[in-house]
Design a protein around this motif. Structure first.
Motif, mmCIF file in Angstrom:
data_model
loop_
_atom_site.group_PDB
_atom_site.id
_atom_site.type_symbol
_atom_site.label_atom_id
_atom_site.label_comp_id
_atom_site.label_asym_id
_atom_site.label_seq_id
_atom_site.Cartn_x
_atom_site.Cartn_y
_atom_site.Cartn_z
ATOM 1 N N GLU A 159 -21.524 -41.310 -4.418
ATOM 2 C CA GLU A 159 -21.664 -42.336 -5.466
ATOM 3 C C GLU A 159 -22.641 -41.867 -6.553
ATOM 4 O OE1 GLU A 159 -22.150 -43.186 -2.040
ATOM 5 O OE2 GLU A 159 -19.992 -43.639 -1.972
ATOM 6 N N ALA A 160 -23.734 -41.216 -6.124
ATOM 7 C CA ALA A 160 -24.711 -40.718 -7.101
ATOM 8 C C ALA A 160 -24.077 -39.652 -7.993
ATOM 9 C CB ALA A 160 -25.946 -40.162 -6.382
ATOM 10 N N LEU A 161 -23.298 -38.755 -7.390
ATOM 11 C CA LEU A 161 -22.599 -37.738 -8.178
ATOM 12 C C LEU A 161 -21.618 -38.401 -9.139
ATOM 13 C CD1 LEU A 161 -21.727 -34.917 -9.012
ATOM 14 C CD2 LEU A 161 -20.342 -34.786 -6.929
ATOM 15 N N LYS A 162 -20.884 -39.386 -8.668
ATOM 16 C CA LYS A 162 -19.915 -40.097 -9.523
ATOM 17 C C LYS A 162 -20.626 -40.759 -10.704
ATOM 18 C CE LYS A 162 -16.236 -43.613 -9.431
ATOM 19 N NZ LYS A 162 -16.312 -43.725 -10.862
ATOM 20 N N THR A 163 -21.806 -41.324 -10.461
ATOM 21 C CA THR A 163 -22.568 -41.979 -11.521
ATOM 22 C C THR A 163 -22.838 -41.012 -12.675
ATOM 23 O OG1 THR A 163 -23.624 -43.540 -10.001
ATOM 24 C CG2 THR A 163 -24.758 -43.135 -12.080
ATOM 25 N N VAL A 164 -23.328 -39.815 -12.364
ATOM 26 C CA VAL A 164 -23.643 -38.873 -13.451
ATOM 27 C C VAL A 164 -22.384 -38.287 -14.074
ATOM 28 C CG1 VAL A 164 -25.964 -38.346 -12.616
ATOM 29 C CG2 VAL A 164 -24.047 -36.904 -11.923
ATOM 30 N N MET A 165 -21.335 -38.118 -13.277
ATOM 31 C CA MET A 165 -20.071 -37.629 -13.844
ATOM 32 C C MET A 165 -19.508 -38.656 -14.825
ATOM 33 S SD MET A 165 -19.586 -34.579 -12.736
ATOM 34 C CE MET A 165 -17.893 -34.034 -12.636
ATOM 35 N N ASP A 166 -19.603 -39.938 -14.470
ATOM 36 C CA ASP A 166 -19.116 -41.006 -15.347
ATOM 37 C C ASP A 166 -19.937 -41.103 -16.631
ATOM 38 O OD1 ASP A 166 -17.153 -41.554 -13.483
ATOM 39 O OD2 ASP A 166 -18.106 -43.384 -12.716
ATOM 40 N N MET A 167 -21.168 -40.601 -16.594
ATOM 41 C CA MET A 167 -22.025 -40.599 -17.789
ATOM 42 C C MET A 167 -21.676 -39.439 -18.727
ATOM 43 S SD MET A 167 -25.708 -41.349 -15.954
ATOM 44 C CE MET A 167 -26.677 -40.971 -17.403
ATOM 45 N N GLY A 168 -20.745 -38.575 -18.323
ATOM 46 C CA GLY A 168 -20.342 -37.455 -19.172
ATOM 47 C C GLY A 168 -21.152 -36.192 -18.934
ATOM 48 N N MET A 169 -21.727 -36.072 -17.739
ATOM 49 C CA MET A 169 -22.588 -34.934 -17.431
ATOM 50 C C MET A 169 -21.864 -33.601 -17.574
ATOM 51 S SD MET A 169 -23.790 -32.641 -14.888
ATOM 52 C CE MET A 169 -23.264 -33.278 -13.340
ATOM 53 N N ASN A 225 -37.467 -42.689 -12.934
ATOM 54 C CA ASN A 225 -36.587 -43.862 -12.951
ATOM 55 C C ASN A 225 -35.830 -43.891 -11.623
ATOM 56 O OD1 ASN A 225 -34.557 -45.734 -13.298
ATOM 57 N ND2 ASN A 225 -34.084 -45.119 -15.390
ATOM 58 N N GLU A 226 -36.283 -44.714 -10.704
ATOM 59 C CA GLU A 226 -35.707 -44.779 -9.357
ATOM 60 C C GLU A 226 -34.294 -45.356 -9.338
ATOM 61 O OE1 GLU A 226 -37.175 -43.443 -6.786
ATOM 62 O OE2 GLU A 226 -39.254 -43.232 -7.452
ATOM 63 N N SER A 227 -33.892 -46.033 -10.420
ATOM 64 C CA SER A 227 -32.549 -46.632 -10.438
ATOM 65 C C SER A 227 -31.460 -45.621 -10.810
ATOM 66 C CB SER A 227 -32.507 -47.818 -11.407
ATOM 67 O OG SER A 227 -32.634 -47.365 -12.742
ATOM 68 N N MET A 228 -31.883 -44.419 -11.218
ATOM 69 C CA MET A 228 -30.938 -43.367 -11.577
ATOM 70 C C MET A 228 -30.965 -42.277 -10.510
ATOM 71 S SD MET A 228 -29.505 -44.321 -14.365
ATOM 72 C CE MET A 228 -28.774 -42.823 -14.989
ATOM 73 N N PRO A 229 -29.806 -41.594 -10.315
ATOM 74 C CA PRO A 229 -29.748 -40.557 -9.280
ATOM 75 C C PRO A 229 -30.670 -39.373 -9.587
ATOM 76 C CG PRO A 229 -27.546 -41.105 -10.081
ATOM 77 C CD PRO A 229 -28.524 -41.799 -10.975
ATOM 78 N N SER A 230 -31.327 -38.880 -8.551
ATOM 79 C CA SER A 230 -32.077 -37.632 -8.675
ATOM 80 C C SER A 230 -31.201 -36.511 -8.123
ATOM 81 C CB SER A 230 -33.396 -37.717 -7.915
ATOM 82 O OG SER A 230 -33.150 -37.905 -6.538
ATOM 83 N N PHE A 284 -34.465 -38.581 -13.828
ATOM 84 C CA PHE A 284 -34.566 -39.313 -15.084
ATOM 85 C C PHE A 284 -35.981 -39.892 -15.087
ATOM 86 C CE2 PHE A 284 -30.040 -39.212 -14.327
ATOM 87 C CZ PHE A 284 -29.487 -39.085 -15.598
ATOM 88 N N SER A 285 -36.626 -39.908 -16.258
ATOM 89 C CA SER A 285 -37.995 -40.426 -16.302
ATOM 90 C C SER A 285 -38.210 -41.173 -17.616
ATOM 91 C CB SER A 285 -39.001 -39.283 -16.174
ATOM 92 O OG SER A 285 -39.134 -38.567 -17.387
ATOM 93 N N ASP A 286 -39.448 -41.644 -17.781
ATOM 94 C CA ASP A 286 -39.831 -42.227 -19.061
ATOM 95 C C ASP A 286 -40.773 -41.254 -19.777
ATOM 96 O OD1 ASP A 286 -42.356 -42.511 -17.872
ATOM 97 O OD2 ASP A 286 -42.184 -44.685 -17.633
ATOM 98 N N ALA A 287 -41.276 -41.677 -20.925
ATOM 99 C CA ALA A 287 -42.112 -40.802 -21.750
ATOM 100 C C ALA A 287 -43.411 -40.410 -21.054
ATOM 101 C CB ALA A 287 -42.418 -41.480 -23.088
ATOM 102 N N GLU A 288 -43.851 -41.218 -20.092
ATOM 103 C CA GLU A 288 -45.082 -40.908 -19.356
ATOM 104 C C GLU A 288 -44.816 -40.047 -18.129
ATOM 105 O OE1 GLU A 288 -44.589 -44.294 -20.515
ATOM 106 O OE2 GLU A 288 -45.695 -43.469 -22.228
ATOM 107 N N GLY A 289 -43.535 -39.787 -17.831
ATOM 108 C CA GLY A 289 -43.197 -38.976 -16.674
ATOM 109 C C GLY A 289 -42.961 -39.777 -15.403
ATOM 110 N N LEU A 298 -22.273 -30.619 -6.764
ATOM 111 C CA LEU A 298 -21.516 -30.088 -7.895
ATOM 112 C C LEU A 298 -21.961 -28.652 -8.120
ATOM 113 C CD1 LEU A 298 -19.553 -30.542 -10.283
ATOM 114 C CD2 LEU A 298 -21.555 -31.234 -11.621
ATOM 115 N N VAL A 299 -20.996 -27.724 -8.094
ATOM 116 C CA VAL A 299 -21.291 -26.304 -8.316
ATOM 117 C C VAL A 299 -20.679 -25.895 -9.650
ATOM 118 C CG1 VAL A 299 -21.060 -23.963 -7.404
ATOM 119 C CG2 VAL A 299 -21.224 -25.909 -5.818
ATOM 120 N N LEU A 300 -21.524 -25.359 -10.527
ATOM 121 C CA LEU A 300 -21.089 -24.893 -11.849
ATOM 122 C C LEU A 300 -21.408 -23.416 -11.959
ATOM 123 C CD1 LEU A 300 -22.691 -27.791 -13.902
ATOM 124 C CD2 LEU A 300 -20.297 -27.606 -13.216
ATOM 125 N N GLU A 301 -20.455 -22.635 -12.486
ATOM 126 C CA GLU A 301 -20.657 -21.197 -12.652
ATOM 127 C C GLU A 301 -20.202 -20.779 -14.041
ATOM 128 O OE1 GLU A 301 -18.651 -18.893 -9.674
ATOM 129 O OE2 GLU A 301 -19.252 -20.240 -8.054
#
Length: 171
Positions: A142-152, A111-116, A103-108, A16-19
């Motif tokens: 699919e990873a890109l679609k996941t974050v786009m579907d989240m409203g990124m 989260n491997e189940s979310m796209p990096s 994506f991470s938790d409060a300790e850093g 995804l390229v944003l300018e």
């Protein structure tokens, strides 16, 4: 490109390229991504704040942050926390920042189940203005679609609008 407009495109189904052009000098725009006291003022969509923002701004350094929804009008999101972690790969001040975003938790812990994402940000000097080019590379379409579907895309638009407003107030 009109003021506040983000141009977006997708390359190879997974980049995804944003300018966007900001009406501020490159050094100032770059500093907004480098210093926690600035990031806390604009990072995240409208109605979210950043109560935690720790940055070790160097290759190999970590940016660990928390976004929290403080807008009661956002219903189910109100009070929600979203933790993130960036690991800087390359920094060429004031031209480029490259980092892995997780994506991470409060300790850093990541989260491997979310796209990096591998993020490459380029700050282009336009003589008093700055063109920011953000390339977000995902492992798969699919990873890109996941974050786009989240409203990124809406989130980044609101985030960059907040950055634009802060830059205007600092000029």
């Amino acid at each position: 490109m009109s003021k506040n407009e983000i141009i977006s495109s997708v390359e190879n189904d997974r980049i995804l390229v944003l300018e966007r052009v900001f009406d501020a000098p490159r050094d100032l725009v770059f500093r907004m991504f480098k210093e926690p006291e600035h990031l806390k003022r604009w990072w995240g969509p409208k109605g979210w704040e950043v109560p935690v923002c720790n940055i070790d701004f160097r290759p190999g350094g970590v940016w660990h942050y928390c976004m929290k929804c403080v807008d009661q009008n956002q219903g189910q999101f109100y009070g929600m926390e979203s933790w993130g972690k960036g690991v800087y790969k390359e920094i060429a001040e004031p031209e480029t920042i490259v980092y892995n975003d997780y994506f991470s938790d409060a300790e850093g812990n990541i989260n491997e189940s979310m796209p990096s994402t591998l993020i490459t940000m380029e700050f282009i000097d336009l003589g008093g203005k700055t063109k920011l080019v953000n390339r977000s590379e995902y492992a798969s379409a699919e990873a890109l679609k996941t974050v786009m579907d989240m409203g990124m895309l809406q989130g980044i638009t609101e985030t960059w609008n907040r950055l634009g407003e802060l830059l205007e107030s600092l000029k």
